[in-house]
Scaffold this motif. Structure first.
Motif, PDB file in Angstrom:
ATOM      1  N   GLN A 109       1.099  -1.204   0.688  1.00 35.71           N
ATOM      2  CA  GLN A 109       0.168  -0.009  -0.413  1.00 35.71           C
ATOM      3  C   GLN A 109       0.917   1.150   0.150  1.00 35.71           C
ATOM      4  O   GLN A 109       0.526   2.221  -0.420  1.00 35.71           O
ATOM      5  CB  GLN A 109      -0.800  -0.141   1.324  1.00 35.71           C
ATOM      6  N   TYR A 115      -6.211  -2.476  -2.339  1.00 41.62           N
ATOM      7  CA  TYR A 115      -6.185  -3.727  -1.459  1.00 41.62           C
ATOM      8  C   TYR A 115      -7.500  -3.850  -2.290  1.00 41.62           C
ATOM      9  O   TYR A 115      -8.064  -3.601  -1.902  1.00 41.62           O
ATOM     10  CB  TYR A 115      -5.637  -2.794   0.016  1.00 41.62           C
TER      11      TYR A 115
ATOM     12  N   LEU B  31     -20.919   6.675   8.634  1.00 45.29           N
ATOM     13  CA  LEU B  31     -20.085   7.374   7.912  1.00 45.29           C
ATOM     14  C   LEU B  31     -20.879   9.073   7.862  1.00 45.29           C
ATOM     15  O   LEU B  31     -20.421   9.978   7.451  1.00 45.29           O
ATOM     16  CB  LEU B  31     -19.754   6.722   7.136  1.00 45.29           C
TER      17      LEU B  31
ATOM     18  N   PRO C   7       4.102   7.987   8.289  1.00 45.10           N
ATOM     19  CA  PRO C   7       2.576   7.301   8.060  1.00 45.10           C
ATOM     20  C   PRO C   7       2.582   6.528   9.360  1.00 45.10           C
ATOM     21  O   PRO C   7       3.351   5.368   9.612  1.00 45.10           O
ATOM     22  CB  PRO C   7       3.475   6.708   6.268  1.00 45.10           C
ATOM     23  N   GLY C   8       1.266   5.955   8.620  1.00 46.66           N
ATOM     24  CA  GLY C   8       1.182   4.299   9.445  1.00 46.66           C
ATOM     25  C   GLY C   8       0.008   3.775   9.289  1.00 46.66           C
ATOM     26  O   GLY C   8      -0.281   3.622   7.973  1.00 46.66           O
ATOM     27  N   VAL C   9       0.095   2.529  10.397  1.00 42.62           N
ATOM     28  CA  VAL C   9      -1.343   1.949   9.657  1.00 42.62           C
ATOM     29  C   VAL C   9      -2.121   1.492  11.020  1.00 42.62           C
ATOM     30  O   VAL C   9      -2.873   1.446  11.883  1.00 42.62           O
ATOM     31  CB  VAL C   9      -0.117   0.017   9.893  1.00 42.62           C
ATOM     32  N   HIS C  12      -8.749  -2.454  11.088  1.00 46.53           N
ATOM     33  CA  HIS C  12      -9.675  -2.666  11.615  1.00 46.53           C
ATOM     34  C   HIS C  12     -10.511  -4.131  11.652  1.00 46.53           C
ATOM     35  O   HIS C  12     -10.490  -4.943  11.108  1.00 46.53           O
ATOM     36  CB  HIS C  12     -10.269  -2.163   9.824  1.00 46.53           C
ATOM     37  N   GLY C  40       5.768   2.909  11.734  1.00 45.99           N
ATOM     38  CA  GLY C  40       5.168   3.798  12.243  1.00 45.99           C
ATOM     39  C   GLY C  40       3.587   3.576  13.112  1.00 45.99           C
ATOM     40  O   GLY C  40       4.812   2.724  13.941  1.00 45.99           O
ATOM     41  N   ALA C 100     -16.532   7.925  15.771  1.00 49.49           N
ATOM     42  CA  ALA C 100     -17.209   6.668  14.838  1.00 49.49           C
ATOM     43  C   ALA C 100     -16.203   5.665  14.391  1.00 49.49           C
ATOM     44  O   ALA C 100     -15.114   6.473  13.218  1.00 49.49           O
ATOM     45  CB  ALA C 100     -18.733   7.276  13.548  1.00 49.49           C
ATOM     46  N   VAL C 102     -16.005   4.113  11.613  1.00 47.17           N
ATOM     47  CA  VAL C 102     -15.444   3.926   9.730  1.00 47.17           C
ATOM     48  C   VAL C 102     -14.670   5.330   9.802  1.00 47.17           C
ATOM     49  O   VAL C 102     -13.812   5.368   8.930  1.00 47.17           O
ATOM     50  CB  VAL C 102     -16.810   3.956   9.168  1.00 47.17           C
ATOM     51  N   SER C 103     -15.470   5.960  10.224  1.00 49.17           N
ATOM     52  CA  SER C 103     -14.737   7.766   9.840  1.00 49.17           C
ATOM     53  C   SER C 103     -13.258   7.302  10.039  1.00 49.17           C
ATOM     54  O   SER C 103     -12.643   8.762   9.364  1.00 49.17           O
ATOM     55  CB  SER C 103     -15.561   9.125  10.731  1.00 49.17           C
ATOM     56  N   LEU C 105     -11.183   5.344  10.367  1.00 51.37           N
ATOM     57  CA  LEU C 105     -10.426   4.468   8.948  1.00 51.37           C
ATOM     58  C   LEU C 105     -10.648   5.785   7.655  1.00 51.37           C
ATOM     59  O   LEU C 105      -9.801   5.720   7.260  1.00 51.37           O
ATOM     60  CB  LEU C 105     -11.239   3.521   9.304  1.00 51.37           C
ATOM     61  N   VAL C 106     -11.846   6.375   7.630  1.00 51.32           N
ATOM     62  CA  VAL C 106     -11.424   6.873   6.567  1.00 51.32           C
ATOM     63  C   VAL C 106     -10.239   8.159   6.221  1.00 51.32           C
ATOM     64  O   VAL C 106      -9.250   8.360   5.215  1.00 51.32           O
ATOM     65  CB  VAL C 106     -12.716   7.994   5.919  1.00 51.32           C
ATOM     66  N   GLN C 109      -6.401   6.862   6.064  1.00 52.10           N
ATOM     67  CA  GLN C 109      -6.304   7.122   4.694  1.00 52.10           C
ATOM     68  C   GLN C 109      -6.085   8.039   4.078  1.00 52.10           C
ATOM     69  O   GLN C 109      -5.295   7.907   3.581  1.00 52.10           O
ATOM     70  CB  GLN C 109      -7.569   6.099   4.164  1.00 52.10           C
ATOM     71  N   ARG C 110      -6.772   9.030   4.547  1.00 52.98           N
ATOM     72  CA  ARG C 110      -6.508   9.661   3.314  1.00 52.98           C
ATOM     73  C   ARG C 110      -5.365  11.000   4.163  1.00 52.98           C
ATOM     74  O   ARG C 110      -4.956  11.894   3.884  1.00 52.98           O
ATOM     75  CB  ARG C 110      -8.047  11.284   3.668  1.00 52.98           C
ATOM     76  N   ALA C 114      -1.228   3.211   5.566  1.00 53.35           N
ATOM     77  CA  ALA C 114      -2.247   1.987   5.348  1.00 53.35           C
ATOM     78  C   ALA C 114      -3.256   1.693   5.693  1.00 53.35           C
ATOM     79  O   ALA C 114      -3.031   1.684   6.939  1.00 53.35           O
ATOM     80  CB  ALA C 114      -1.552   0.667   4.891  1.00 53.35           C
ATOM     81  N   TYR C 115      -4.617   0.213   5.440  1.00 56.03           N
ATOM     82  CA  TYR C 115      -6.013  -0.218   5.904  1.00 56.03           C
ATOM     83  C   TYR C 115      -5.629  -1.582   5.791  1.00 56.03           C
ATOM     84  O   TYR C 115      -4.476  -2.076   5.078  1.00 56.03           O
ATOM     85  CB  TYR C 115      -6.723   0.301   5.215  1.00 56.03           C
ATOM     86  N   LEU C 116      -5.523  -2.203   7.008  1.00 59.13           N
ATOM     87  CA  LEU C 116      -5.606  -3.720   7.450  1.00 59.13           C
ATOM     88  C   LEU C 116      -7.321  -4.114   7.964  1.00 59.13           C
ATOM     89  O   LEU C 116      -7.517  -3.441   8.818  1.00 59.13           O
ATOM     90  CB  LEU C 116      -4.579  -4.288   8.199  1.00 59.13           C
TER      91      LEU C 116
END
Lengths: 118, 118, 118
Positions: A109, A115, B31, C7-9, C12, C40, C100, C102-103, C105-106, C109-110, C114-116
């Motif tokens: 990523q 992904y 969301l 940057p991080g990870v 979810h 990160g 939230a 989900v927010s 997580l968004v 990513q923005r 990275a998203y796992l």
């Protein structure tokens, strides 16, 4: 792993359910059929219970080989192998080993790959 | 699909379990409630067993329509429709069809969208 | 949440199955062991049924504390808490709350994380 400047797609498979494993492989096949070379490199990372698809005797060995024949890289998690007491020789032909499946997913990523987690 | 320069969020639903399908739709609602317009475009891609939520007679048809009313794009995978011998007319009103759900998920990420897989 | 330019990870977790919850935490541990500081910031977002791991009395409380001791941020979804009629005091020590899951997580990513999704 295969290196390249083209963006690719990394697909994460860590499910134990054979139906979900079949779905993941079908997803990869559909991706290749739909995008063709525009998919870039496609790498299937198998870890946890998902490792099963890449082991000798896997019911999905034929499907996996067909994807490999289309250029898909299959990467198995060394942590999972170790946790299950398995050697590399337990893997199907052509399956790569990465130190940790999750790290590979992060690395890809960060290289700009998309992904997918079927 | 709807095009735009705003970044968006693509949500991937491919689960058969009704509880997981409900969770995915609740995630989209949360969301929108939390981010509002800052969410950008939100697209729910349904493929594999996840297609069920977008079919006529879906128990979640009302929830889906409510999300569509808030601007959520619902995209069904044509490969899944074909594999199940379904026509587009089997889909709920306003559901779009994309050639392959997985390709849509890749395309959106390459456009800079965030990916959620509830 | 912890802010930073590195940057991080973001990981979810929204599954009810204890085996999947254990897998998710093991994935985080493997990520830290393999990447070290190169990972990160690592943030585990728990929402829906995944919230269970972060509640007082969780069978995985020890594993979670060990990850927190290595710098992992655990973020629980306020929507999930409210939907289940739980107060923040029901959470294990050091668990953050985000409006939230989900927010979050968004947002991550923005920011380039990275998203796992184990």
């Amino acid at each position: 792993m295969v290196e390249g400047s083209r963006p690719g797609v990394v697909v994460h498979l860590d499910e134990a359910d054979p139906a979900r494993q079949r779905l993941a492989l079908a997803n990869v096949a559909n991706l290749l059929a739909d995008l063709g070379p525009a998919a870039g490199l496609v790498e299937l990372v198998v870890n946890g219970p998902g490792l099963d698809v890449a082991l000798q005797g896997s019911p999905l060995a034929g499907d996996l080989a067909a994807l490999q024949g289309q250029g898909v890289v299959v990467a198995a998690c060394a942590n999972t192998l170790a946790a299950r007491g398995l050697e590399r020789s337990a893997l199907l032909p052509g399956v790569h080993v990465v130190p940790a499946g999750v790290s590979e997913l992060v690395r890809r990523q960060r290289e700009g790959w998309a992904y997918l987690r079927p």
